[in-house]
Scaffold this motif. Structure first.
Motif, PDB file in Angstrom:
ATOM      1  N   SER A   1      50.847  33.712  41.341  1.00  0.00           N
ATOM      2  CA  SER A   1      50.367  33.227  40.037  1.00  0.00           C
ATOM      3  C   SER A   1      50.228  34.355  39.023  1.00  0.00           C
ATOM      4  CB  SER A   1      49.011  32.531  40.214  1.00  0.00           C
ATOM      5  OG  SER A   1      48.136  33.368  40.974  1.00  0.00           O
ATOM      6  N   GLY A   2      50.423  35.609  39.438  1.00  0.00           N
ATOM      7  CA  GLY A   2      50.269  36.746  38.521  1.00  0.00           C
ATOM      8  C   GLY A   2      51.541  37.021  37.744  1.00  0.00           C
ATOM      9  N   GLN A   3      51.474  37.987  36.842  1.00  0.00           N
ATOM     10  CA  GLN A   3      52.636  38.291  35.985  1.00  0.00           C
ATOM     11  C   GLN A   3      53.816  38.813  36.817  1.00  0.00           C
ATOM     12  OE1 GLN A   3      53.399  40.113  31.588  1.00  0.00           O
ATOM     13  NE2 GLN A   3      51.952  41.212  32.825  1.00  0.00           N
ATOM     14  N   VAL A   4      53.554  39.791  37.689  1.00  0.00           N
ATOM     15  CA  VAL A   4      54.639  40.311  38.536  1.00  0.00           C
ATOM     16  C   VAL A   4      54.978  39.296  39.624  1.00  0.00           C
ATOM     17  CG1 VAL A   4      55.237  42.117  40.202  1.00  0.00           C
ATOM     18  CG2 VAL A   4      54.111  42.726  38.060  1.00  0.00           C
ATOM     19  N   GLY A   5      53.936  38.659  40.206  1.00  0.00           N
ATOM     20  CA  GLY A   5      54.161  37.690  41.288  1.00  0.00           C
ATOM     21  C   GLY A   5      55.046  36.527  40.850  1.00  0.00           C
ATOM     22  N   THR A   6      54.888  36.075  39.610  1.00  0.00           N
ATOM     23  CA  THR A   6      55.731  34.995  39.082  1.00  0.00           C
ATOM     24  C   THR A   6      57.191  35.440  39.098  1.00  0.00           C
ATOM     25  OG1 THR A   6      53.945  34.232  37.664  1.00  0.00           O
ATOM     26  CG2 THR A   6      56.161  33.555  37.033  1.00  0.00           C
TER      27      THR A   6
ATOM     28  N   ARG B   1      42.626  32.323  41.728  1.00  0.00           N
ATOM     29  CA  ARG B   1      41.779  31.625  40.742  1.00  0.00           C
ATOM     30  C   ARG B   1      42.597  30.780  39.757  1.00  0.00           C
ATOM     31  NH1 ARG B   1      37.042  32.561  42.243  1.00  0.00           N
ATOM     32  NH2 ARG B   1      36.184  34.621  42.650  1.00  0.00           N
ATOM     33  N   HIS B   2      43.923  30.911  39.781  1.00  0.00           N
ATOM     34  CA  HIS B   2      44.762  30.127  38.863  1.00  0.00           C
ATOM     35  C   HIS B   2      45.755  29.281  39.653  1.00  0.00           C
ATOM     36  CE1 HIS B   2      43.382  33.573  36.375  1.00  0.00           C
ATOM     37  NE2 HIS B   2      43.212  32.616  35.493  1.00  0.00           N
ATOM     38  N   PRO B   3      45.277  28.143  40.202  1.00  0.00           N
ATOM     39  CA  PRO B   3      46.172  27.311  40.995  1.00  0.00           C
ATOM     40  C   PRO B   3      47.341  26.800  40.155  1.00  0.00           C
ATOM     41  CG  PRO B   3      44.029  26.235  40.657  1.00  0.00           C
ATOM     42  CD  PRO B   3      43.943  27.583  40.016  1.00  0.00           C
TER      43      PRO B   3
HETATM   44  N1  NAP Z   1      50.255  44.793  34.720  1.00  0.00           N
HETATM   45  C1  NAP Z   1      50.587  46.071  34.650  1.00  0.00           C
HETATM   46  O1  NAP Z   1      50.805  46.624  33.555  1.00  0.00           O
HETATM   47  C2  NAP Z   1      50.726  46.877  35.916  1.00  0.00           C
HETATM   48  C3  NAP Z   1      51.027  48.246  35.794  1.00  0.00           C
HETATM   49  C4  NAP Z   1      51.171  49.003  36.958  1.00  0.00           C
HETATM   50  C5  NAP Z   1      51.018  48.420  38.199  1.00  0.00           C
HETATM   51  N2  NAP Z   1      50.706  47.096  38.290  1.00  0.00           N
HETATM   52  C6  NAP Z   1      50.547  46.522  39.628  1.00  0.00           C
HETATM   53  O2  NAP Z   1      51.422  45.415  39.758  1.00  0.00           O
HETATM   54  C7  NAP Z   1      50.808  44.395  40.545  1.00  0.00           C
HETATM   55  C8  NAP Z   1      50.864  43.066  39.816  1.00  0.00           C
HETATM   56  O3  NAP Z   1      50.176  43.173  38.581  1.00  0.00           O
HETATM   57  P1  NAP Z   1      50.118  41.945  37.584  1.00  0.00           P
HETATM   58  O4  NAP Z   1      50.065  42.509  36.220  1.00  0.00           O
HETATM   59  O5  NAP Z   1      51.134  40.928  37.935  1.00  0.00           O
HETATM   60  O6  NAP Z   1      48.667  41.361  37.914  1.00  0.00           O
HETATM   61  P2  NAP Z   1      48.034  39.951  37.477  1.00  0.00           P
HETATM   62  O7  NAP Z   1      48.886  39.252  36.495  1.00  0.00           O
HETATM   63  O8  NAP Z   1      46.614  40.258  37.122  1.00  0.00           O
HETATM   64  O9  NAP Z   1      48.059  39.118  38.838  1.00  0.00           O
HETATM   65  C9  NAP Z   1      47.213  39.425  39.893  1.00  0.00           C
HETATM   66  C10 NAP Z   1      47.467  38.427  41.001  1.00  0.00           C
HETATM   67  O10 NAP Z   1      46.556  38.705  42.077  1.00  0.00           O
HETATM   68  C11 NAP Z   1      46.007  37.479  42.513  1.00  0.00           C
HETATM   69  N3  NAP Z   1      44.718  37.730  43.163  1.00  0.00           N
HETATM   70  C12 NAP Z   1      43.620  38.323  42.630  1.00  0.00           C
HETATM   71  N4  NAP Z   1      42.633  38.367  43.553  1.00  0.00           N
HETATM   72  C13 NAP Z   1      43.127  37.800  44.683  1.00  0.00           C
HETATM   73  C14 NAP Z   1      42.593  37.545  45.971  1.00  0.00           C
HETATM   74  N5  NAP Z   1      41.334  37.882  46.304  1.00  0.00           N
HETATM   75  N6  NAP Z   1      43.380  36.937  46.888  1.00  0.00           N
HETATM   76  C15 NAP Z   1      44.653  36.584  46.578  1.00  0.00           C
HETATM   77  N7  NAP Z   1      45.222  36.795  45.383  1.00  0.00           N
HETATM   78  C16 NAP Z   1      44.453  37.398  44.437  1.00  0.00           C
HETATM   79  C17 NAP Z   1      45.883  36.663  41.248  1.00  0.00           C
HETATM   80  O11 NAP Z   1      45.718  35.301  41.555  1.00  0.00           O
HETATM   81  P3  NAP Z   1      45.007  34.291  40.474  1.00  0.00           P
HETATM   82  O12 NAP Z   1      45.512  34.705  39.122  1.00  0.00           O
HETATM   83  O13 NAP Z   1      45.488  32.935  40.913  1.00  0.00           O
HETATM   84  O14 NAP Z   1      43.528  34.494  40.637  1.00  0.00           O
HETATM   85  C18 NAP Z   1      47.232  36.968  40.607  1.00  0.00           C
HETATM   86  O15 NAP Z   1      48.227  36.170  41.199  1.00  0.00           O
HETATM   87  C19 NAP Z   1      49.405  44.890  40.859  1.00  0.00           C
HETATM   88  O16 NAP Z   1      49.394  45.438  42.147  1.00  0.00           O
HETATM   89  C20 NAP Z   1      49.139  45.982  39.850  1.00  0.00           C
HETATM   90  O17 NAP Z   1      48.283  46.968  40.393  1.00  0.00           O
HETATM   91  C21 NAP Z   1      50.568  46.306  37.184  1.00  0.00           C
END
Ligand code: NAP
Length: 291
Positions: free
Chosen positions: A9-14, A32-34
């Motif tokens: 459900s996250g930005q990278v996960g999508t 938290r975002h089903p």
């Molecule tokens: N965004 C950036 O600019 C950036 C930069 C460098 C590295 N990264 C790394 O890239 C990765 C992805 O980042 P992102 O930006 O995609 O993050 P994001 O959009 O905040 O997504 C985070 C994800 O983690 C899930 N999550 C949070 N707590 C959880 C738990 N207890 N159990 C299971 N799932 C859980 C969230 O689920 P829900 O939303 O459904 O709660 C969501 O799917 C991370 O490891 C981050 O450290 C990101």
């Protein structure tokens, strides 16, 4: 290849779920975002993780899931530690027991931002709780996983019409007519989520292991990035105001002279201008973007 995405459900996960689906079967989880098609899962619950992996029977487990609110991690480091360190440990323990490959996403915020950009050979020295947590998780996984790829990346953007996408936030601010302050002294390598994921999948398919840096090809300030986005969307970049990062008074310190390069992977085939043009174009074509 059957893939599981913890945090689809996250930005990278999508992006991981979308790209992996082009090459095989995918099951994803949300917390938290089903969302339709995603299984609810708290990755800090080891038994629930094990049940999910037994049911999904993947070959590879992707872990983009994390607590990415850097300022909240600073204010509440216990919460950040639970999600960013114990969460990936629980997933990796279950994956290792089942002989599965693991892909973990980490961050350029493991570096101090004194002399960027940083390669895989540079020693990490995080400035803030979030960076220390991600580095703790990396080290534990490197000690305990047999088939592990750690992808460090930086400043992710995408075409999502959601506030967590930097491109979307900038376009919303510009559309509202408000000034858009952007740090001129914070340098990094902005990274397009789908480009990141395609390159990570290529590395995985080639059997690459250990820590690899995958980020955008060009380094720029937050100010230059914001002006570029404004220009690509047809806005007057005038409201984008250069400020020093310190003036934004954020709770967690950020690296200033940051960003990533790689001595292990090829650079992205696209320039920042090309990737940003793709993301802005796709976002503007979405009716819900409001920009
Ligand atoms: N965004 C950036 O600019 C950036 C930069 C460098 C590295 N990264 C790394 O890239 C990765 C992805 O980042 P992102 O930006 O995609 O993050 P994001 O959009 O905040 O997504 C985070 C994800 O983690 C899930 N999550 C949070 N707590 C959880 C738990 N207890 N159990 C299971 N799932 C859980 C969230 O689920 P829900 O939303 O459904 O709660 C969501 O799917 C991370 O490891 C981050 O450290 C990101």
């Amino acid at each position: 290849m059957r893939s599981v995405v913890i945090g689809a459900s996250g930005q990278v996960g999508t992006a991981v779920a979308a790209v992996a689906a082009e090459r095989g079967e995918v099951r994803g989880t949300a917390f938290r975002h089903p969302a339709p098609g995603l299984t609810p899962l708290d990755m800090t619950d080891g038994e629930a993780v094990a049940r999910f992996l037994d049911e999904a029977e993947p070959d590879v487990v992707w872990i983009p899931a994390a607590a990415t609110d850097v300022d909240r991690c600073e204010r509440d480091p216990e919460w950040g530690y639970t999600v960013n360190v114990l969460g990936p440990r629980r997933v990796a323990e279950a994956a290792e027991l089942r002989g599965l490959k693991v892909v973990f996403f980490s961050t350029d915020y493991v570096f101090d931002g004194r002399h960027g950009p940083y390669s895989e050979d540079d020693p990490p020295r995080p400035l803030m709780a979030y960076g220390r947590q991600k580095l703790d998780a990396e080290r534990w996984l490197l000690d305990h996983c047999t088939r592990l790829l750690i992808v460090r990346t930086a400043w992710i953007y995408s075409e999502e019409a959601r506030p967590r996408n930097f491109v979307y936030r900038v376009l919303e601010q510009l559309a509202s007519g408000q000034p858009v302050p952007a740090a001129i002294d914070q340098l990094n390598t902005p990274t397009y989520a789908s480009d990141l994921v395609r390159r990570a999948l290529d590395l995985l398919e080639r059997g690459t292991q250990g820590v690899v840096h995958l980020a955008g090809r060009d380094r720029m300030s937050r100010y230059a990035l914001t002006r570029t986005i404004a220009g690509l969307a047809g806005y007057d970049p005038g409201p984008v105001r250069p400020v020093r990062l310190a003036a934004l008074q954020l709770p967690a310190p950020r690296p200033l002279d940051g960003g990533l390069v790689s001595v292990r992977a090829e650079p992205s085939p696209h320039t920042a201008q090309q990737d940003l043009a793709t993301a802005v174009g796709r976002l503007l074509r979405r009716p819900e973007a409001g920009a």
